[in-house]
Design an enzyme around this catalytic site. Structure first.
Site, PDB file in Angstrom:
ATOM      1  N   GLY A   1       0.829  -1.194   0.000  1.00  0.00           N
ATOM      2  CA  GLY A   1       0.000   0.000   0.000  1.00  0.00           C
ATOM      3  C   GLY A   1       0.864   1.245   0.000  1.00  0.00           C
ATOM      4  O   GLY A   1       2.041   1.205   0.384  1.00  0.00           O
TER       5      GLY A   1
ATOM      6  N   ASP B   1      -0.854  -6.296   8.089  1.00  0.00           N
ATOM      7  CA  ASP B   1      -2.280  -6.033   7.908  1.00  0.00           C
ATOM      8  C   ASP B   1      -2.777  -6.742   6.640  1.00  0.00           C
ATOM      9  O   ASP B   1      -2.220  -7.752   6.241  1.00  0.00           O
ATOM     10  CB  ASP B   1      -2.550  -4.528   7.884  1.00  0.00           C
ATOM     11  CG  ASP B   1      -1.784  -3.804   6.784  1.00  0.00           C
ATOM     12  OD1 ASP B   1      -0.750  -4.321   6.339  1.00  0.00           O
ATOM     13  OD2 ASP B   1      -2.220  -2.714   6.383  1.00  0.00           O
TER      14      ASP B   1
ATOM     15  N   GLU C   1       6.129  -5.182   7.993  1.00  0.00           N
ATOM     16  CA  GLU C   1       5.455  -4.102   8.710  1.00  0.00           C
ATOM     17  C   GLU C   1       5.987  -3.845  10.122  1.00  0.00           C
ATOM     18  O   GLU C   1       5.954  -2.711  10.602  1.00  0.00           O
ATOM     19  CB  GLU C   1       3.948  -4.383   8.769  1.00  0.00           C
ATOM     20  CG  GLU C   1       3.226  -4.176   7.454  1.00  0.00           C
ATOM     21  CD  GLU C   1       3.389  -5.346   6.492  1.00  0.00           C
ATOM     22  OE1 GLU C   1       2.951  -5.252   5.347  1.00  0.00           O
ATOM     23  OE2 GLU C   1       3.973  -6.385   6.912  1.00  0.00           O
TER      24      GLU C   1
ATOM     25  N   GLY D   1       0.340  -4.759   0.775  1.00  0.00           N
ATOM     26  CA  GLY D   1      -0.907  -4.647   0.038  1.00  0.00           C
ATOM     27  C   GLY D   1      -0.933  -5.464  -1.233  1.00  0.00           C
ATOM     28  O   GLY D   1      -2.011  -5.828  -1.725  1.00  0.00           O
TER      29      GLY D   1
END
Length: 355
Positions: free
Chosen positions: A65, A148, A140, A117
């Site tokens: 992302g 996530d 992350e 992502g």
């Protein structure tokens, strides 16, 4: 539509191209907003039999992302307003939910860097095709966040403690290990990807779409080689099977070999808060259905955006590139069980929904 994402139709298949090659096709909010409504249309279209997702350029499928855009919005990004279409994570989690429940083959071509992502756009679908250029990671914890985009779902379902290892260390893996960890489903030579897409477009989509997709993919599939994780499994399971980060580090410190030392160093470089929250996320996710994991992670991500570690981690790793984040709290011992539990509490009036 936005030029950042291109959607084409070739007979029975739709082809989605992530079109930010200079940014390694990092996923933006406009890209998510452009793709999400098409999912419902494709699910109901009787003439559409499969979706192929690929990245522009020759370096990446999707590097994750657009975390830097979230960083630039500052702490207010953790407090969504009434317009939830402006909340990147609201839209991204709904998109991943649509992929997870998509009733037709969703075929992601992971021909290059695939992180964060990018895994959300692929691992929740039916088919994840690796190539010799595939490079994947969930790094992350090193930027003060957590794995996530459903990491609590798919990492907890990797063989043994492989998912825990990948989550806490952010270790990079290639194609063979993607298949070994169940994040990949088929391996195809990079120079045959275009031929694969053409074959999918030319296929006779009669009967169950998943069967047709599988038949085409098997024609192109080749051996990805020996996974590096396989011989490490006994040590991974032995060291990462503990229920505290401290115990995992103690086991790694006692384990002989360079691998254990490197894994311990990678963990110690991460945010102490991220590490402890991530371990709980993986443990809880193992017994939860996907939708519950997504709702849990949406709570978690907005808790992280209200704390300093995410912004400090992005600054140090991606913006200033000093590689010297100052975590707060600075040690594992300062992150107690109550602090960890707070990340999993409901968000009053802001819970993730899929209506």
């Amino acid at each position: 539509m936005t030029d950042e994402i291109l959607i084409d139709r070739e007979g029975p298949i739709a082809i989605v191209t992530l079109n930010r090659p200079k940014a390694l096709n990092a996923l933006t909010l406009p890209m998510c907003r452009a793709l999400l409504p098409r999912m419902a249309e494709w699910a109901e279209d009787p003439e559409l039999h499969a979706v192929v997702v690929r990245g522009a350029g020759d370096r990446a499928f999707c590097a994750g992302g657009d975390i830097r855009a979230v960083y630039e919005r500052g702490p207010q990004s953790g407090v969504p307003g009434d317009d939830r279409d402006e909340d990147f994570f609201w839209v991204e989690y709904r998109l991943n939910h649509s992929i997870h429940h998509f009733p037709k083959p969703w075929i992601a071509l992971l021909d290059g860097v695939t992180m964060g992502g990018g895994l959300g756009l692929s691992v929740h679908g039916s088919h994840r095709v690796t190539t010799g250029k595939t490079l994947s990671a969930m790094p992350e914890c090193g930027i003060g966040l957590f794995p996530d985009i459903g990491g609590g779902w798919f990492l907890s379902r990797c063989p043994g403690e492989v998912g825990t290892y990948l989550a806490l260390t952010g270790a990079r893996i290639g194609a063979a290990d993607m298949l070994y960890s169940r994040m990949g489903t088929h391996h195809v030579a990079s120079d045959r990807v275009d031929d694969l897409v053409a074959a999918l477009a030319d296929a006779e989509w009669i009967g169950q779409g998943g069967v047709v997709a599988e038949q085409v993919l098997r024609r192109f599939a080749v051996d990805p080689g020996t996974p590096a994780l396989a011989p490490l499994r006994p040590a991974i399971d032995r060291c990462f099977g503990h229920d505290t980060v401290e115990a995992i580090l103690a086991a790694l410190d006692a384990e002989p070999g360079d691998w254990a030392q490197e894994a311990a160093a990678q963990i110690r470089a991460g945010s102490p808060t991220s590490l402890k929250v991530t371990l709980r996320q993986i443990r809880q996710g193992k017994t939860m259905i996907y939708d519950a994991v997504a709702a849990m992670e949406y709570r978690m991500v907005h808790r992280f955006l209200a704390k300093p570690d995410f912004f400090e981690g992005v600054r140090a790793q991606l913006v200033d590139k000093t590689r010297d984040p100052t975590w707060r709290p600075a040690t594992l011992g300062e992150v107690d069980d109550a602090a960890v539990a707070a990340y999993f509490q409901p968000l009053p009036g802001r819970e993730l929904s899929f209506d």
